[in-house]
Design a protein around this motif. Structure first.
Motif, PDB file in Angstrom:
ATOM      1  N   LYS A 276     -17.233  15.617  66.309  1.00 54.32           N
ATOM      2  CA  LYS A 276     -17.951  14.818  65.304  1.00 54.32           C
ATOM      3  C   LYS A 276     -17.092  13.611  64.912  1.00 54.32           C
ATOM      4  CE  LYS A 276     -19.892  15.531  60.695  1.00 54.32           C
ATOM      5  NZ  LYS A 276     -18.802  15.488  59.732  1.00 54.32           N
ATOM      6  N   ARG A 277     -15.808  13.854  64.723  1.00 53.12           N
ATOM      7  CA  ARG A 277     -14.945  12.736  64.277  1.00 53.12           C
ATOM      8  C   ARG A 277     -14.711  11.703  65.368  1.00 53.12           C
ATOM      9  NH1 ARG A 277     -10.420  15.678  60.987  1.00 53.12           N
ATOM     10  NH2 ARG A 277      -9.363  13.671  61.062  1.00 53.12           N
ATOM     11  N   VAL A 278     -14.697  12.143  66.626  1.00 55.19           N
ATOM     12  CA  VAL A 278     -14.595  11.166  67.730  1.00 55.19           C
ATOM     13  C   VAL A 278     -15.865  10.302  67.733  1.00 55.19           C
ATOM     14  CG1 VAL A 278     -14.334  10.839  70.225  1.00 55.19           C
ATOM     15  CG2 VAL A 278     -13.140  12.738  69.111  1.00 55.19           C
ATOM     16  N   GLY A 279     -17.009  10.963  67.606  1.00 55.42           N
ATOM     17  CA  GLY A 279     -18.281  10.229  67.563  1.00 55.42           C
ATOM     18  C   GLY A 279     -18.301   9.223  66.416  1.00 55.42           C
ATOM     19  N   GLU A 280     -17.820   9.650  65.263  1.00 56.21           N
ATOM     20  CA  GLU A 280     -17.825   8.745  64.089  1.00 56.21           C
ATOM     21  C   GLU A 280     -16.923   7.525  64.325  1.00 56.21           C
ATOM     22  OE1 GLU A 280     -18.772  12.178  60.723  1.00 56.21           O
ATOM     23  OE2 GLU A 280     -16.703  11.513  61.014  1.00 56.21           O
TER      24      GLU A 280
END
Ligand code: TYM
Length: 335
Positions: A276-280
């Protein structure tokens, strides 16, 4: 603008589809970083694109979208020469001469030709085979010393260097010998579903590839479904943990932190939260770029003006080399 004494750089992307996270990580990030220090010539390689079958209307739109994306990412037409390949006929002209100085055997060894022939056995056209020679013409026309590319193009730049060396030996020094510039991090961004293969513009499985033009929901969905492993540890190890290593590389590229800092940041973090944090990080990087790209893509007059100025500047440079080459090979020049 002062270009004297600056090293010349050439690079290009082919507009077969929308640009991907890989196009940025492997090539465009370096292009932007090198603009101030080098005399940069950047091109939309439309002639390279037609080795695959494209719908003309889509192709035309892709070419303009790629140009708009270059500009939105920060390629500055005031600082560098920015143009569309088919607007400068010298590329095709030099390619013919280089064809006559390239051995069939060396072109046949090109890994990308072998791979693409397997991928689409019904369309192994002569252009696909000759593609690296056209690429050599692109580079050698501008006497480029450095060519910033991703890992997959290294062999082609080396072929360009070999062709230049052969021509120089046969006819006397004519071409500068180019060298590839490969980024330490991001030289090969892999697919999110298949993290051992290159992320590519022309994907059948859309979840494997993130495009720079993807909207935030699509980016997040693709990252959330990224393949990882059955371990729980976020550590860079391409051989044992290709999915996690690829995600760390993407994070490093788009959040602007080193891989080791990213490893520390995500130490103890679960895979779902990590993805999720990579995507963000990617969404945050893309947000202003996409807004700018949308504005630029709508301003057709501006894009036309950029292409015109760039092609004129490129054609002047290209003509210098081509005239030299015509003389060297012994063509009778018109008075
Ligand atoms: P193209 O359009 O396939 O890719 C453009 C650039 O992006 C890099 N790249 C990647 N880097 C890391 N990971 C990935 N998944 C990834 N996908 C693409 C490529 O290495 C490339 O640098 N033949 C070239 C275009 C070209 C060119 C040239 C390049 C035409 N003439 C002269 C340099 C010099 C190509 O097809 O790139």
């Amino acid at each position: 603008m002062e270009t004297q004494n600056k090293k010349r750089i050439f690079s290009a992307v082919k507009p077969t589809g929308a640009l991907t996270l890989g196009s940025y990580a492997g090539a465009l990030k370096n292009w932007i970083a090198m603009q101030d220090e080098y005399d940069c010539v950047y091109c939309v390689a439309d002639m390279h694109s037609i080795t695959v079958r494209l719908l003309p209307a889509d192709f035309r739109r892709n070419t303009l979208d790629v140009l708009a994306m270059y500009l939105a990412l920060g390629i500055n037409p005031e600082k560098c020469t920015l143009f569309v390949q088919s607007h400068v006929p010298a590329h095709a002209e030099l390619a013919w001469i280089l064809n006559c100085n390239t051995l069939f055997g060396e072109a046949k060894r090109m890994t990308q030709f072998k791979e693409k022939s397997k991928q689409d056995p019904d369309n192994v056209n002569v252009g696909l085979f000759d593609y690296p020679v056209l690429m050599a013409a692109d580079i050698l026309l501008y006497q480029a010393e450095l060519v910033p590319v991703g890992q997959d193009q290294k062999q082609h730049v080396e072929l360009a260097r070999n062709i230049a060396q052969r021509f120089n030996g046969r006819y006397s020094p004519t071409f500068v010998l180019p060298e590839p510039v490969i980024p330490k991090c991001g030289a090969k961004i892999c697919g999110l579903q298949n993290p051992t293969g290159k992320m590519s513009k022309s994907e059948d499985n859309q979840n494997n590839c993130v495009y720079l033009a993807d909207d935030p929901d699509t980016v997040m969905r693709k990252f959330k479904s990224a393949v990882t492993d059955s371990d729980t540890c976020i550590k860079f190890d391409c051989a044992k943990k290709p999915g996690i290593s690829n995600l760390l590389t993407v994070y490093s590229t788009f959040a602007g932190v080193s891989i080791s800092d990213a490893e520390k940041e995500f130490c103890g973090c679960g895979y779902a939260d990590f993805k999720k944090r990579v995507g963000e990080a990617v969404v945050e990087f893309l947000r202003p770029v996409q807004a700018e790209c949308k504005k630029l893509a709508a301003d057709k007059a501006y894009l036309q003006a950029v292409m015109k100025t760039g092609a004129e500047k490129a054609a002047r440079e290209a003509r210098k080399t081509l005239s030299k080459v015509y003389r060297k090979v012994g063509f009778v020049l018109p008075e």
